[in-house]
Design a protein around this motif. Structure first.
Motif, PDB file in Angstrom:
ATOM      1  N   LEU A 236       0.833  -1.208   0.000  1.00 40.00           N
ATOM      2  CA  LEU A 236       0.000   0.000   0.000  1.00 40.00           C
ATOM      3  C   LEU A 236       0.868   1.259   0.000  1.00 40.00           C
ATOM      4  N   SER A 237       1.867   1.278   0.880  1.00 41.49           N
ATOM      5  CA  SER A 237       2.746   2.447   0.972  1.00 41.49           C
ATOM      6  C   SER A 237       3.500   2.669  -0.338  1.00 41.49           C
ATOM      7  N   ALA A 238       3.951   1.580  -0.929  1.00 47.55           N
ATOM      8  CA  ALA A 238       4.693   1.701  -2.198  1.00 47.55           C
ATOM      9  C   ALA A 238       3.778   2.246  -3.292  1.00 47.55           C
ATOM     10  N   LYS A 239       2.561   1.718  -3.329  1.00 51.19           N
ATOM     11  CA  LYS A 239       1.626   2.154  -4.371  1.00 51.19           C
ATOM     12  C   LYS A 239       1.325   3.651  -4.253  1.00 51.19           C
ATOM     13  N   GLU A 240       1.081   4.086  -3.032  1.00 51.01           N
ATOM     14  CA  GLU A 240       0.805   5.517  -2.801  1.00 51.01           C
ATOM     15  C   GLU A 240       1.918   6.408  -3.328  1.00 51.01           C
TER      16      GLU A 240
ATOM     17  N   TYR B 212      -4.087  -8.108  -4.143  1.00 56.01           N
ATOM     18  CA  TYR B 212      -5.103  -7.747  -3.140  1.00 56.01           C
ATOM     19  C   TYR B 212      -4.948  -6.288  -2.713  1.00 56.01           C
ATOM     20  N   SER B 213      -3.682  -5.835  -2.621  1.00 59.26           N
ATOM     21  CA  SER B 213      -3.401  -4.465  -2.178  1.00 59.26           C
ATOM     22  C   SER B 213      -3.499  -3.452  -3.315  1.00 59.26           C
ATOM     23  N   GLY B 214      -3.864  -3.917  -4.507  1.00 57.19           N
ATOM     24  CA  GLY B 214      -4.009  -3.010  -5.635  1.00 57.19           C
ATOM     25  C   GLY B 214      -2.699  -2.690  -6.327  1.00 57.19           C
ATOM     26  N   HIS B 215      -1.698  -3.489  -6.058  1.00 64.01           N
ATOM     27  CA  HIS B 215      -0.388  -3.254  -6.663  1.00 64.01           C
ATOM     28  C   HIS B 215      -0.013  -4.498  -7.477  1.00 64.01           C
TER      29      HIS B 215
ATOM     30  N   LYS C 172     -11.832 -12.874  -4.848  1.00 65.25           N
ATOM     31  CA  LYS C 172     -12.242 -12.013  -5.970  1.00 65.25           C
ATOM     32  C   LYS C 172     -11.132 -11.031  -6.347  1.00 65.25           C
ATOM     33  N   ALA C 173     -10.495 -10.455  -5.327  1.00 64.28           N
ATOM     34  CA  ALA C 173      -9.466  -9.435  -5.580  1.00 64.28           C
ATOM     35  C   ALA C 173      -8.244 -10.015  -6.280  1.00 64.28           C
ATOM     36  N   ILE C 174      -7.900 -11.258  -5.942  1.00 66.78           N
ATOM     37  CA  ILE C 174      -6.659 -11.772  -6.530  1.00 66.78           C
ATOM     38  C   ILE C 174      -6.877 -12.534  -7.822  1.00 66.78           C
ATOM     39  N   ASP C 175      -8.024 -13.190  -7.979  1.00 67.48           N
ATOM     40  CA  ASP C 175      -8.268 -13.904  -9.231  1.00 67.48           C
ATOM     41  C   ASP C 175      -9.742 -14.285  -9.324  1.00 67.48           C
TER      42      ASP C 175
END
Lengths: 254, 254, 254, 254
Positions: free
Chosen positions: A51-55, A101-104, B134-137
């Protein structure tokens, strides 16, 4: 040279423990190699780090190591190359899913500690790592120690391969890191580390403590996150590069 | 009904330990839910299980649980739903990568032990599991306990959802498994287990110990691998179904 | 010779797992070396093993190993001799307390697996083990491999020292166990194992596979608990000794 | 009152990790409760802590907790009272042996985290801890939370029992610690903590946040080692007591 990547090993903690000031480092580097739970890290720390990296727009990689929390992955535990293949697959897959999962998204793999040290000089270990990555996701890049068997193996299986040098470590005249404890092994002054990194980039070579130049492609500079002055070193290295017009940018798209 | 899946939880071991006769079970079932290293399993056991499943054309799923080797994932350790999301992501990703390395592919997720029991009745836990998958696959299917919150959550996020019943376990008249230790909780006779499974499939309902019918879609029948007569039960259940012309086939393509 | 001890390594399990039929073995042997939780065992298994041993009048010892559940203590993980001293102290103390809680008492220490193998030939490792035992409880006996550095070190610090030979393993002509996998390394026939043990006791010597005799005091015979025919071997060894009038009795008071 | 003990929980780390500035705290307190490897600590950290304590004349106790490194022993994992008895025995024995190896000696036992919290109010858990200590070494003292079931159980089995109050924590008007996160739960000012401790000692009572006095014997004052100002708080508490002529001394002989 148009640009170079700046990377650091992050997410190094376990449960209630954390080693480095990850957030500060993430504000400086362009790539973060994230521990995957075997030598350090757990799903919570991995998630927070992603999360921190993505931000901050920082690219993330998986940083697999030996399953050795107590030894921080720095002990040479006897594993077969087959076992190394499976432990790398397991950790990279876990990191990919938690990152998703973390959006990255995991863009590369860089081995840690004793696993990395073995793969620096032993081709069969380097091959095990490279072939495992290839088998699970051939689109992942490989970030490895310049002039090591690691990069030879990764290139031979067709992975996009980036060679790294260390801003804050001295080298012997074979291009190997001086062992911790040896005079000159750790470069603790931010100014010296910055100059060391800049010189290597400008000359396209590892510069040994005795002045010897060992030419190598250099795609990334590593700064450690767990030293006393790590944040100052990371800042100085980045400023030193940018000061002469070298762009600091990730080797992979975020 | 044209066909039904037959599944078992496998790869349940750790280092030198193994619980079940996995190879025999893999010759009978059509889907194998493989432990991912948190409550049981390690990269070596996972790899061997994926190889054995592939050889026999058995579909594999990830079987995540609480990180609790010593308690076999059967203890209700207090975790937040956020932590559950990350632990599911971590384990499923690890299983996907090791399966890919082994030349196989994870097609579904089925929760284990205390994690599954919590998600049977607590919607927020069930939601955590479903949303993590769902988030991962989003292409992964979900295999869950018939008439549970598990399947409600999985369907609500749009995962392909399969409901399972247990051939070798008795049910109360709410459709819940009788607790281990209760009279009728374990069905130890292969003939009885086969009849129990067949009746539920033919009637499209869970059949409670008191005879009550609870209608539900049934996509898979679970047989445990760790009971004394598990191999005989699995064989009898399969034979019982095929004896009346029901095809036993995986719900997912191998 | 008036009497000899018969020992086996027991309590080898973890959480839901157990390797051997400990109860059957405990009905035959006179001493049980109990895993202390680092390579195998946990407080529950230790407690049950101490209770079973006490019921049968079997003397118990602590069987410390490397902290390596997944590798069963058989991997040579790099530890300093100082670290070995502390890990031995920790495990022996834990075993003493759990034994006391169970109404029993630890009478001796026998190293396990890779720790034992290292201490067989490396004097500094053997010294670390011996001095650690001496420091925490000088009244404990030491049970070690005949003709090894283990017994040299234990005797040199003044511990009561007992040398053991293996009924079910072949020896080379230096008195070292043949490596697993070598022809003759494992003696699987109960009759042969019984004869092998009896001959060594009667001759007061290790008998190598090539017939060479290596004289040594022998205070105990070890039978493994984790082989296919372990119970039959233990029974045959005991019967073989008693058949010629050798008393089988613990070297320590229960 | 002639004297009071000042204690802190120390040795809280794992492998490469350490939480507190143990050496500074050891220069101030008179008793150190040392983690035993289950919720924190390992043989190396225990050894270093015992050595440091011995150098400074600080009495040491065993500080057992649930086996939960990742949760720092603060999670209520379901254990039976029998399992609690064994885990306490194991940890206390391990600590006794490592302390003996380090030239020091365990004089008391104080439960940690979730184990302590459960035993504060649940008599059967408190009984399990007390009876386990009694079974393995009846000469050990028990250091427990004032006005808790812990001290009731310890006294009932005949252990020398010392009640502690917390200098840096607020109490509700039942004498229970205010939950972390509640207003007034943590006292962060060294001056306030010193005054809080001094008042409780002078009045022989827990002083709740609302001013209520709950009379209790007080044999020790606990200062936490893991808060931001822990060293300053420990110094202020000690100075505050000595400033009015109260001697700060261990309750047990070193």
């Amino acid at each position: 040279l148009a640009s170079v990547d700046l990377n650091s090993d992050l997410g190094e903690g376990f449960g209630p423990y954390q080693i480095a000031d990850d957030v500060s480092i993430l504000s400086i580097v362009t790539s973060a190699s994230v521990a995957c739970g075997f030598h350090a890290g757990d799903p919570e720390i991995m998630h927070r780090t992603f999360l921190s990296a993505k931000e901050r727009g920082v690219v993330v990689g998986a940083h697999p190591g030996f399953p050795d929390i107590v030894g921080f992955g720095r002990r040479r535990i006897p594993y077969s190359t087959g076992e190394i293949e499976r432990m790398v697959a397991y950790q990279v897959g876990a990191a990919q899913a938690v990152a998703a999962y973390s959006g990255h998204a995991i863009r590369y793999v860089k081995p840690h500690g004793a696993l990395a040290n073995l793969a620096e000089t032993e081709r069969d270990v380097a091959d095990a790592i490279a072939s495992s990555i290839k088998a699970i996701d051939a689109s992942l890049a490989f970030l490895g120690i310049a002039l090591s068997q690691q990069v030879v193996s990764a290139e031979s299986v067709g992975l996009k391969t980036i060679s790294e040098v260390f801003a804050d470590r001295g080298y012997d005249n074979c291009g190997r890191l001086l062992r911790r404890g040896t005079f000159g092994a750790l470069i603790e002054s931010p100014e010296e580390a910055a100059q060391h990194a800049l010189s290597m980039i400008e000359e396209g070579a590892i510069i040994a403590s005795d002045g010897k130049r060992l030419p190598t492609p250099i795609g990334s500079i590593c700064v450690h996150s767990d030293t006393a002055r790590s944040v100052a070193i990371a800042r100085a290295v980045r400023a030193g590069l940018e000061g002469v017009g070298i762009r600091v940018a990730a080797f992979a798209a975020p």
